[in-house]
Design an enzyme around this catalytic site. Sequence first.
Site, PDB file in Angstrom:
ATOM      1  N   ARG A   1       0.864  -1.179   0.000  1.00 16.38           N
ATOM      2  CA  ARG A   1       0.000   0.000   0.000  1.00 16.38           C
ATOM      3  C   ARG A   1       0.901   1.230   0.000  1.00 16.38           C
ATOM      4  O   ARG A   1       1.911   1.269   0.720  1.00 16.38           O
ATOM      5  CB  ARG A   1      -0.922   0.034   1.232  1.00 16.38           C
ATOM      6  CG  ARG A   1      -2.111  -0.910   1.142  1.00 16.38           C
ATOM      7  CD  ARG A   1      -3.137  -0.486   0.069  1.00 16.38           C
ATOM      8  NE  ARG A   1      -4.276  -1.375   0.000  1.00 16.38           N
ATOM      9  CZ  ARG A   1      -4.366  -2.433  -0.814  1.00 16.38           C
ATOM     10  NH1 ARG A   1      -3.382  -2.725  -1.639  1.00 16.38           N
ATOM     11  NH2 ARG A   1      -5.462  -3.168  -0.821  1.00 16.38           N
TER      12      ARG A   1
ATOM     13  N   ASP B   1       4.428  -0.175  -7.001  1.00 18.23           N
ATOM     14  CA  ASP B   1       3.178  -0.562  -7.648  1.00 18.23           C
ATOM     15  C   ASP B   1       2.008   0.174  -7.016  1.00 18.23           C
ATOM     16  O   ASP B   1       0.882   0.095  -7.497  1.00 18.23           O
ATOM     17  CB  ASP B   1       2.967  -2.080  -7.529  1.00 18.23           C
ATOM     18  CG  ASP B   1       1.738  -2.542  -8.299  1.00 18.23           C
ATOM     19  OD1 ASP B   1       1.653  -2.226  -9.506  1.00 18.23           O
ATOM     20  OD2 ASP B   1       0.867  -3.205  -7.709  1.00 18.23           O
TER      21      ASP B   1
ATOM     22  N   GLU C   1      -2.863   7.509  -4.865  1.00 19.17           N
ATOM     23  CA  GLU C   1      -3.138   6.887  -6.163  1.00 19.17           C
ATOM     24  C   GLU C   1      -4.603   6.966  -6.602  1.00 19.17           C
ATOM     25  O   GLU C   1      -4.906   6.810  -7.792  1.00 19.17           O
ATOM     26  CB  GLU C   1      -2.714   5.413  -6.149  1.00 19.17           C
ATOM     27  CG  GLU C   1      -3.598   4.502  -5.308  1.00 19.17           C
ATOM     28  CD  GLU C   1      -3.119   3.048  -5.294  1.00 19.17           C
ATOM     29  OE1 GLU C   1      -1.916   2.806  -5.128  1.00 19.17           O
ATOM     30  OE2 GLU C   1      -3.977   2.156  -5.460  1.00 19.17           O
TER      31      GLU C   1
ATOM     32  N   HIS D   1      -0.740  -0.116  -9.632  1.00 22.22           N
ATOM     33  CA  HIS D   1      -1.475  -1.101  -8.834  1.00 22.22           C
ATOM     34  C   HIS D   1      -1.853  -2.301  -9.704  1.00 22.22           C
ATOM     35  O   HIS D   1      -3.016  -2.709  -9.772  1.00 22.22           O
ATOM     36  CB  HIS D   1      -2.718  -0.464  -8.206  1.00 22.22           C
ATOM     37  CG  HIS D   1      -3.108  -1.105  -6.908  1.00 22.22           C
ATOM     38  ND1 HIS D   1      -3.428  -0.407  -5.782  1.00 22.22           N
ATOM     39  CD2 HIS D   1      -3.218  -2.403  -6.559  1.00 22.22           C
ATOM     40  CE1 HIS D   1      -3.745  -1.233  -4.799  1.00 22.22           C
ATOM     41  NE2 HIS D   1      -3.615  -2.477  -5.257  1.00 22.22           N
TER      42      HIS D   1
HETATM   43  P1  NAI Z   1      -1.240 -11.310   4.869  1.00 19.63           P
HETATM   44  O1  NAI Z   1      -2.301 -10.861   5.809  1.00 19.63           O
HETATM   45  O2  NAI Z   1      -1.181 -12.750   4.475  1.00 19.63           O
HETATM   46  O3  NAI Z   1       0.207 -10.911   5.457  1.00 19.63           O
HETATM   47  C1  NAI Z   1       0.476  -9.665   6.049  1.00 19.63           C
HETATM   48  C2  NAI Z   1       1.608  -9.854   7.044  1.00 19.63           C
HETATM   49  O4  NAI Z   1       1.939  -8.579   7.595  1.00 19.63           O
HETATM   50  C3  NAI Z   1       1.233 -10.782   8.222  1.00 19.63           C
HETATM   51  O5  NAI Z   1       2.216 -11.773   8.395  1.00 19.63           O
HETATM   52  C4  NAI Z   1       1.167  -9.833   9.410  1.00 19.63           C
HETATM   53  O6  NAI Z   1       1.564 -10.451  10.633  1.00 19.63           O
HETATM   54  C5  NAI Z   1       2.171  -8.769   8.985  1.00 19.63           C
HETATM   55  N1  NAI Z   1       1.994  -7.531   9.726  1.00 19.63           N
HETATM   56  C6  NAI Z   1       0.877  -7.007  10.271  1.00 19.63           C
HETATM   57  N2  NAI Z   1       1.162  -5.844  10.907  1.00 19.63           N
HETATM   58  C7  NAI Z   1       2.499  -5.653  10.755  1.00 19.63           C
HETATM   59  C8  NAI Z   1       3.389  -4.636  11.202  1.00 19.63           C
HETATM   60  N3  NAI Z   1       2.960  -3.592  11.937  1.00 19.63           N
HETATM   61  N4  NAI Z   1       4.702  -4.749  10.852  1.00 19.63           N
HETATM   62  C9  NAI Z   1       5.134  -5.798  10.124  1.00 19.63           C
HETATM   63  N5  NAI Z   1       4.341  -6.791   9.685  1.00 19.63           N
HETATM   64  C10 NAI Z   1       3.043  -6.716  10.000  1.00 19.63           C
HETATM   65  O7  NAI Z   1      -1.389 -10.372   3.590  1.00 19.63           O
HETATM   66  P2  NAI Z   1      -0.894 -10.652   2.099  1.00 19.63           P
HETATM   67  O8  NAI Z   1      -1.945 -11.381   1.346  1.00 19.63           O
HETATM   68  O9  NAI Z   1       0.497 -11.202   2.130  1.00 19.63           O
HETATM   69  O10 NAI Z   1      -0.876  -9.157   1.518  1.00 19.63           O
HETATM   70  C11 NAI Z   1       0.041  -8.181   1.972  1.00 19.63           C
HETATM   71  C12 NAI Z   1      -0.386  -6.824   1.470  1.00 19.63           C
HETATM   72  O11 NAI Z   1      -0.296  -6.790   0.036  1.00 19.63           O
HETATM   73  C13 NAI Z   1      -1.878  -6.481   1.739  1.00 19.63           C
HETATM   74  O12 NAI Z   1      -2.006  -5.854   2.988  1.00 19.63           O
HETATM   75  C14 NAI Z   1      -2.234  -5.558   0.618  1.00 19.63           C
HETATM   76  O13 NAI Z   1      -2.120  -4.226   1.080  1.00 19.63           O
HETATM   77  C15 NAI Z   1      -1.182  -5.805  -0.448  1.00 19.63           C
HETATM   78  N6  NAI Z   1      -1.750  -6.274  -1.719  1.00 19.63           N
HETATM   79  C16 NAI Z   1      -1.406  -5.587  -2.863  1.00 19.63           C
HETATM   80  C17 NAI Z   1      -1.885  -5.997  -4.096  1.00 19.63           C
HETATM   81  C18 NAI Z   1      -1.491  -5.286  -5.372  1.00 19.63           C
HETATM   82  O14 NAI Z   1      -2.082  -5.529  -6.423  1.00 19.63           O
HETATM   83  N7  NAI Z   1      -0.477  -4.433  -5.361  1.00 19.63           N
HETATM   84  C19 NAI Z   1      -2.791  -7.147  -4.206  1.00 19.63           C
HETATM   85  C20 NAI Z   1      -3.032  -7.829  -2.950  1.00 19.63           C
HETATM   86  C21 NAI Z   1      -2.537  -7.391  -1.758  1.00 19.63           C
END
Ligand code: NAI
Length: 332
Positions: A231, A255, A260, A292
């Site tokens: 994000r 990305d 955005e 994105h």
């Molecule tokens: P996920 O929920 O599987 O993993 C997120 C990780 O971040 C978890 O292990 C969690 O413990 C950790 N986390 C939470 N708070 C934290 C903090 N303060 N400091 C460090 N780590 C922390 O999520 P996933 O599926 O891996 O997605 C990650 C991010 O990718 C999403 O939040 C979303 O914003 C972004 N995303 C971007 C896309 C794009 O097209 N560019 C598409 C899908 C997701």
Amino acid sequence: MLKIAFYDAKPYDRPSFEKYGAPRGLEYRFLETKLNHDTVELAHGCDAVCVFVNDTVDAFVIDRLCELGVRLIALRSAGFNNVDVLHACGKIPVVRVPAYSPYAVAEHAMALLLTSIRRIHKAYNRTREFNFSLNGLTGFDLHGKTMGVVGTGKIGRILIDIARGFGMHVLAYDKFPARGTDYEYVPLETLLERSDVISLHCPLTDETRHMINAEAIERMKKGVVILNTSRGALIDADALLEGIKARKVGAACLDVYEEEADVFFEDRSGHILNDDRLSRLISMPNVIVTSHQAFLTEEALNNIAETTVQNIITILETGEECPNELTKQYSN
Ligand code: NAI
């Protein structure tokens, strides 16, 4: 027949949603406009709205949707920082697609990294002009370098596998470290200090907003490459620009971008861009911006449509509990 007002519809959304929705009796009202205070009326007569990351689903919109008789807000994304879920609790259910293809995002992060450090974007433009010079195209090997992964959830873990496949040493930071892995977890400060490449994969929260700020950049190695497919607001873009101008940051691959919402996903090629900061970033030779796009694969689009249709049917037709209902999780 369930009627769905489908906001911010793009040509690439329609085939997969029609494929999964039509056989199950969903009728879409595809709307090119985003959902906001002015466009909420367009949902009149619909059973549900289907929205994406830059639609506005605040208290006003939620209340108006309820008045219009809309019975469900179906997000076709994982992130939901654009929805006032707490306000929706007890009024209207909100569902989302928690995972659709973590591979799509992790692979895009690696594609950006390779493009950047091997100067593929420059080489592509040069050879199209029959310029076969190699001057200025020197890259560096990933093998033996250190990748710092912030957030070891679904996407971060896949990137760790990919990076290890390249012979990289991986450091990890997560507020909630995963158990039963062989990841080398270190404090965030250590990761910032020791990584040649830093990739962000944690959610945007009050705590993570601007986690990459001037102080964080100051800690980093000179020449560090920063990847953000998570994000935009995880990075303070002004601090990033300063880091690039000071030659501290070697490259940035973005990305996502904090502001955005009005620009990404749209063709603005005939317009003057009002965002000076984004213009400056894009003008930098060592910055690559994609809009994105990391999620955009056939597999992800199919998974998004299939899960969203299932979410809608579960809530509006079967009345069963839906595992992807955010309002249930928030009201507990
Ligand atoms: P996920 O929920 O599987 O993993 C997120 C990780 O971040 C978890 O292990 C969690 O413990 C950790 N986390 C939470 N708070 C934290 C903090 N303060 N400091 C460090 N780590 C922390 O999520 P996933 O599926 O891996 O997605 C990650 C991010 O990718 C999403 O939040 C979303 O914003 C972004 N995303 C971007 C896309 C794009 O097209 N560019 C598409 C899908 C997701």
